[in-house]
Design an enzyme around this catalytic site. Structure first.
Site, mmCIF file in Angstrom:
data_model
loop_
_atom_site.group_PDB
_atom_site.id
_atom_site.type_symbol
_atom_site.label_atom_id
_atom_site.label_comp_id
_atom_site.label_asym_id
_atom_site.label_seq_id
_atom_site.Cartn_x
_atom_site.Cartn_y
_atom_site.Cartn_z
ATOM 1 N N ALA A 68 0.859 -1.187 0.000
ATOM 2 C CA ALA A 68 0.000 0.000 0.000
ATOM 3 C C ALA A 68 0.894 1.236 0.000
ATOM 4 C CB ALA A 68 -0.868 -0.006 1.247
ATOM 5 N N GLY A 107 0.640 -5.155 0.717
ATOM 6 C CA GLY A 107 -0.473 -5.237 -0.229
ATOM 7 C C GLY A 107 -0.087 -5.913 -1.535
ATOM 8 N N GLU A 110 -0.359 -9.543 -0.781
ATOM 9 C CA GLU A 110 -1.795 -9.832 -0.638
ATOM 10 C C GLU A 110 -2.491 -9.897 -1.991
ATOM 11 O OE1 GLU A 110 -2.153 -6.567 2.253
ATOM 12 O OE2 GLU A 110 -3.203 -7.994 3.549
ATOM 13 N N GLU A 130 4.084 -5.551 7.410
ATOM 14 C CA GLU A 130 3.262 -4.508 8.049
ATOM 15 C C GLU A 130 3.619 -4.280 9.502
ATOM 16 O OE1 GLU A 130 2.215 -6.580 5.791
ATOM 17 O OE2 GLU A 130 0.738 -5.647 4.480
HETATM 18 C C1 3H9 Z 1 0.630 -2.360 3.314
HETATM 19 O O1 3H9 Z 1 0.875 -2.840 2.258
HETATM 20 C C2 3H9 Z 1 -0.716 -2.434 3.999
HETATM 21 C C3 3H9 Z 1 -1.640 -3.434 3.360
HETATM 22 O O2 3H9 Z 1 -1.538 -4.670 4.017
HETATM 23 C C4 3H9 Z 1 -3.089 -3.045 3.564
HETATM 24 C C5 3H9 Z 1 -3.577 -1.878 2.846
HETATM 25 C C6 3H9 Z 1 -5.050 -1.705 2.974
HETATM 26 N N1 3H9 Z 1 4.648 3.451 -0.128
HETATM 27 O O3 3H9 Z 1 13.285 1.424 -0.192
HETATM 28 P P1 3H9 Z 1 13.656 2.185 -1.397
HETATM 29 C C7 3H9 Z 1 9.369 4.782 -1.637
HETATM 30 S S1 3H9 Z 1 1.792 -1.465 4.153
HETATM 31 C C8 3H9 Z 1 5.125 4.662 -0.472
HETATM 32 O O4 3H9 Z 1 14.851 3.058 -1.348
HETATM 33 P P2 3H9 Z 1 14.457 -0.197 -2.829
HETATM 34 C C9 3H9 Z 1 10.469 5.178 -0.685
HETATM 35 O O5 3H9 Z 1 10.025 6.117 0.250
HETATM 36 C C10 3H9 Z 1 3.191 -1.441 3.076
HETATM 37 N N2 3H9 Z 1 6.417 4.857 -0.826
HETATM 38 O O6 3H9 Z 1 13.774 1.224 -2.690
HETATM 39 C C11 3H9 Z 1 11.493 5.760 -1.648
HETATM 40 O O7 3H9 Z 1 11.060 7.069 -1.982
HETATM 41 P P3 3H9 Z 1 12.108 8.229 -2.258
HETATM 42 C C12 3H9 Z 1 3.973 -2.678 3.173
HETATM 43 C C13 3H9 Z 1 7.230 3.799 -0.831
HETATM 44 O O8 3H9 Z 1 14.513 -0.482 -4.285
HETATM 45 C C14 3H9 Z 1 11.345 4.890 -2.893
HETATM 46 O O9 3H9 Z 1 10.063 4.283 -2.765
HETATM 47 N N3 3H9 Z 1 5.129 -2.606 2.326
HETATM 48 C C15 3H9 Z 1 6.790 2.533 -0.465
HETATM 49 O O10 3H9 Z 1 15.718 -0.253 -2.013
HETATM 50 C C16 3H9 Z 1 12.382 3.807 -3.027
HETATM 51 O O11 3H9 Z 1 12.400 3.050 -1.817
HETATM 52 C C17 3H9 Z 1 6.346 -2.280 2.776
HETATM 53 O O12 3H9 Z 1 6.536 -2.039 3.945
HETATM 54 C C18 3H9 Z 1 5.427 2.366 -0.115
HETATM 55 N N4 3H9 Z 1 4.929 1.169 0.224
HETATM 56 O O13 3H9 Z 1 13.468 -1.220 -2.144
HETATM 57 C C19 3H9 Z 1 7.443 -2.269 1.762
HETATM 58 N N5 3H9 Z 1 7.834 1.674 -0.538
HETATM 59 O O14 3H9 Z 1 12.918 7.782 -3.421
HETATM 60 C C20 3H9 Z 1 8.234 -1.020 1.859
HETATM 61 C C21 3H9 Z 1 8.885 2.397 -0.952
HETATM 62 O O15 3H9 Z 1 11.259 9.437 -2.488
HETATM 63 N N6 3H9 Z 1 9.202 -0.874 0.823
HETATM 64 N N7 3H9 Z 1 8.529 3.676 -1.133
HETATM 65 O O16 3H9 Z 1 12.912 8.318 -1.010
HETATM 66 C C22 3H9 Z 1 10.345 -1.571 0.726
HETATM 67 O O17 3H9 Z 1 10.613 -2.467 1.500
HETATM 68 C C23 3H9 Z 1 11.296 -1.208 -0.361
HETATM 69 O O18 3H9 Z 1 10.997 0.108 -0.779
HETATM 70 C C24 3H9 Z 1 11.286 -2.109 -1.610
HETATM 71 C C25 3H9 Z 1 12.213 -1.468 -2.687
HETATM 72 C C26 3H9 Z 1 11.863 -3.483 -1.239
HETATM 73 C C27 3H9 Z 1 9.914 -2.271 -2.194
#
Ligand code: 3H9
Length: 657
Positions: A68, A107, A110, A130
């Site tokens: 999400a 998400g 999911e 999460e």
């Molecule tokens: C969820 O899903 C809830 C659901 O169950 C229910 C919903 C109803 N959103 O980490 P990076 C941005 S909760 C917004 O350096 P990488 C990050 O801020 C979510 N922004 O990249 C950064 O921005 P900026 C559960 C996001 O290649 C840019 O992307 N998911 C999100 O090293 C690059 O990020 C997570 O907790 C996001 N979800 O790694 C996963 N994710 O360039 C969180 C990233 O402006 N994300 N950004 O600074 C990660 O673990 C890593 O970003 C990922 C990529 C592995 C995906």
């Protein structure tokens, strides 16, 4: 991708009677409003066309779907809601298959779970992280995953937030197949094979029974790691609920919990930490600087710290040259580094081939001349000015003109060390935390004369190690030790005023620190700080309040855990309140004429946090730290401050959430 556009971020293409839907929402294909709407429109399209026999959903770029959109969490949810979109996919009359090209997190995972089949590329990964954001999965994860992989595996994944690589996901039944090539084509084949049969809807599967012992064991592991955080226990409760609640009731309970936790202070703190971590690399003044290429790293001193740094660099693919003072020292240093890698093999974190490949990139020499080709040399020798300055002077003669010299000093002034060299502009601080191969934090110290390109290279190097590098200026103890000293000072004040050491520790542990301050001091040993205090005695402000209890402990030979006694006693290695320490504390209070009073846990925590935040504000005003969130990350990643509390600056309300 394609010919059909369902929203700004979702497009489609019909191939071989399958609607291939692509989510293209950089940087991580988060399920923002336009993605949710686009998926709904894609389903409408596929439902309306008889010629379409099913759908495949994939992600553009290297991520499948990163979850999400965390930026939307501060706003009220906007329809269409993610759980509803996923329920539609699950209940769709035609087969839906996820072609998982990269990370499928939160998400994103999911979404894959809601599909009827899942094909993954070898680079794919699956996780429900999460709890690391203080919430629980909110789009069916806690109810669908246990039905697919069983209660224990689901509880472990959701309760810890650990991501699985594709192979492990296949092993537990989370996905159907892995394909090295033609991911989307393979997913289309799976759609075709499902077209005439009963669809396997995750929500309709029966939950396999599990023994109480098994679920208790996983539950204990999750709760032990939670350290007072609420989300992991809630996640566990929801996964267990999948055993008893009908699927739809389980979904409703999950959604309620998700929405409630989303509003919590814990979730706000962890979201703040999430974005703080992503901000650290953005350093003012470095935007346009290209770091130098670093390939070969020298590490002078291969003791505890140096060997950890060497392992970090080997793990990250660098060629490493260690240097010791003698042949014998070099042999021992090599053995220490190999020993750490051997342990990784024993615990299954590394395979023997990986260890051998790393050792193939390592030499440990007994002469500094071995460093003539190094791009970057890190000194990790005894923290003594003369030793370090002498070493840097000799390195000046040996290394290439464009090589960078980094000092790992904890307390010495790196500007003075730099001044001992002919080229202070190439000197930078890289303050690792012990054990350096495990701890993520590195303070990258921008010395008075460090060249911009040198700083950028040191920062890029630390990032390549997979570390969390925080750039800071020169001050005694840098950011972390200064804030930690403020913590120690305040804790000692309270002990002098009436709290006992174990009362302070209990309060801080209840707040979420893995160990209270006095227990930490005992673990680290009290003698180094004592020696420092003695050195500083002549220059100390005579009017500043000074607590002498720690000095009395050292004078009594109580140097902490390794001497079996410090702030506590350690009979049979168990931390125990020692009446001798209590007597010593009481005597000191009496000597100073202090009438003791009692402290509540809350008061102890508040005073510590206030002192830490005040020191943090001083660091900001002195320009040593540039962002309050950097200080919080240092305390979380180097000193055990509980992440779910956000850090001392966050708790003091000194930053916007
Ligand atoms: C969820 O899903 C809830 C659901 O169950 C229910 C919903 C109803 N959103 O980490 P990076 C941005 S909760 C917004 O350096 P990488 C990050 O801020 C979510 N922004 O990249 C950064 O921005 P900026 C559960 C996001 O290649 C840019 O992307 N998911 C999100 O090293 C690059 O990020 C997570 O907790 C996001 N979800 O790694 C996963 N994710 O360039 C969180 C990233 O402006 N994300 N950004 O600074 C990660 O673990 C890593 O970003 C990922 C990529 C592995 C995906």
């Amino acid at each position: 991708m394609g010919d059909l556009r369902f929203s700004e971020t979702v497009s489609g293409k019909i191939a071989d009677r399958v609607l291939v839907v692509s989510i293209d929402n950089p940087p991580v294909n988060a399920t923002s409003l336009s993605v949710r709407a686009g998926l709904g429109a894609a389903l409408d399209h596929a439902a309306a066309l008889d010629a379409v026999r099913g759908i495949v959903i994939t992600g553009a770029g290297k991520t499948f779907v990163g979850g999400a959109d965390i930026k939307e969490f501060d706003k009220p949810p906007e329809a269409p809601f993610l759980p509803d979109v996923y329920l539609r996919i699950e209940q769709f009359s035609k087969p839906a298959v996820a072609a998982v090209n990269g990370a499928a997190l939160g998400g994103g995972c999911e979404l894959a779970l809601a599909c009827h089949g899942r094909v993954a590329a070898p680079a794919a990964s699956f996780g429900l992280p999460e709890v690391k954001l203080g919430i629980v999965p909110g789009a069916g994860g806690t109810q669908r995953l246990p039905r697919l992989v069983g209660i224990a595996a689901a509880a472990e994944m959701i309760g810890t937030g650990r991501a699985l690589k594709a192979g492990e996901a296949l092993g537990i039944g989370l996905i159907d197949r892995i394909t090295g090539e033609g991911l989307v084509a393979e997913a289309c084949v799976l759609v075709a094979s499902m077209a005439d049969g009963e669809l396997r809807r995750s929500g309709a599967l029966a939950v396999k029974p599990v023994s109480d012992a098994e679920i208790d064991a996983v539950g204990a592991k999750i709760l032990a790691r939670a350290r007072g955080q609420a989300a992991p226990a809630e996640a566990l409760r929801l996964v267990k609920a999948a055993m008893t609640l009908p699927f739809n009731d389980g979904l409703a309970e999950e959604r309620r919990t998700f929405l409630r936790l989303r509003e919590s202070q814990e979730a706000a703190a962890l979201r703040y930490v999430f974005f703080a971590e992503r901000a650290v690399g953005k350093v003012e003044g470095l935007e346009k600087t290209t770091p130098r290429n670093t390939r070969c790293v020298g590490v002078v001193g291969t003791g505890l710290m140096g060997s950890g740094i060497a392992v970090s660099a080997l793990n990250a693919g660098f060629q490493v040259i260690g240097v010791e003072q003698s042949e014998e020292g070099a042999t021992k240093g090599y053995g220490r580094i190999a020993g750490i890698l051997d342990k990784a093999v024993q615990s299954g974190r590394l395979d023997p081939a990986g260890r051998d490949e790393r050792l193939g990139r390592l030499t440990v020499a007994s002469d500094l001349s071995a460093l003539r080709d190094a791009d970057l040399v890190i000194e990790a020798v005894f923290d003594d000015f003369d030793i370090k300055a002498g070493l840097f002077r000799r390195l000046d003669e040996v290394v290439r003109a464009d090589a960078i010299l980094a000092t790992n000093t904890s307390y010495l002034d790196p500007d003075t060390i730099a001044a001992a060299t002919r080229h202070p502009e190439r000197v930078v601080g890289l303050h690792f935390f012990s054990p350096a191969n495990i701890m993520r934090l590195v303070e990258v110290v921008n010395c008075a004369r460090t060249e911009t390109e040198v700083l950028a290279t040191a920062l890029a190097f630390a990032k390549r190690l997979g570390k969390l590098p925080i750039v800071c200026g020169v001050t005694e103890g840098f950011v972390g030790n200064r804030v930690f000293s403020a913590y120690r000072r305040e804790a000692e004040f309270m002990v002098e005023e009436g709290a006992l050491p174990h009362e302070v520790d209990q309060a801080m542990e209840a707040f979420g620190f893995p160990m209270g301050l006095f227990a930490v001091c005992d673990m680290a040993g009290l003698e180094i700080a004592w020696a420092r205090r003695k050195r500083q005695a002549s220059t100390r402000d005579p009017n500043a309040r000074y607590v002498e209890i720690a000095d009395r402990l050292c004078e009594a030979g109580r140097f902490g855990q390794k001497s079996g006694r410090g702030w506590y006693a350690y009979p049979e290695a168990r931390r125990t309140v020692d009446p001798d320490v209590t007597a010593l504390v009481v005597a000191e209070r009496r000597r100073k004429g202090i009438k003791p009073r009692s402290f509540t846990g809350n008061e102890i925590v508040t005073r510590v946090l206030t002192a830490m935040a005040a020191e943090g504000r001083a660091l900001l005003s002195e320009g040593i730290a540039t962002r309050a969130s950097d200080i919080d990350l240092v305390m979380i990643n180097g000193y055990g401050f509980p992440a779910h509390r956000g850090g001392p600056m966050f708790t003091a309300g000194g930053v916007d959430t």
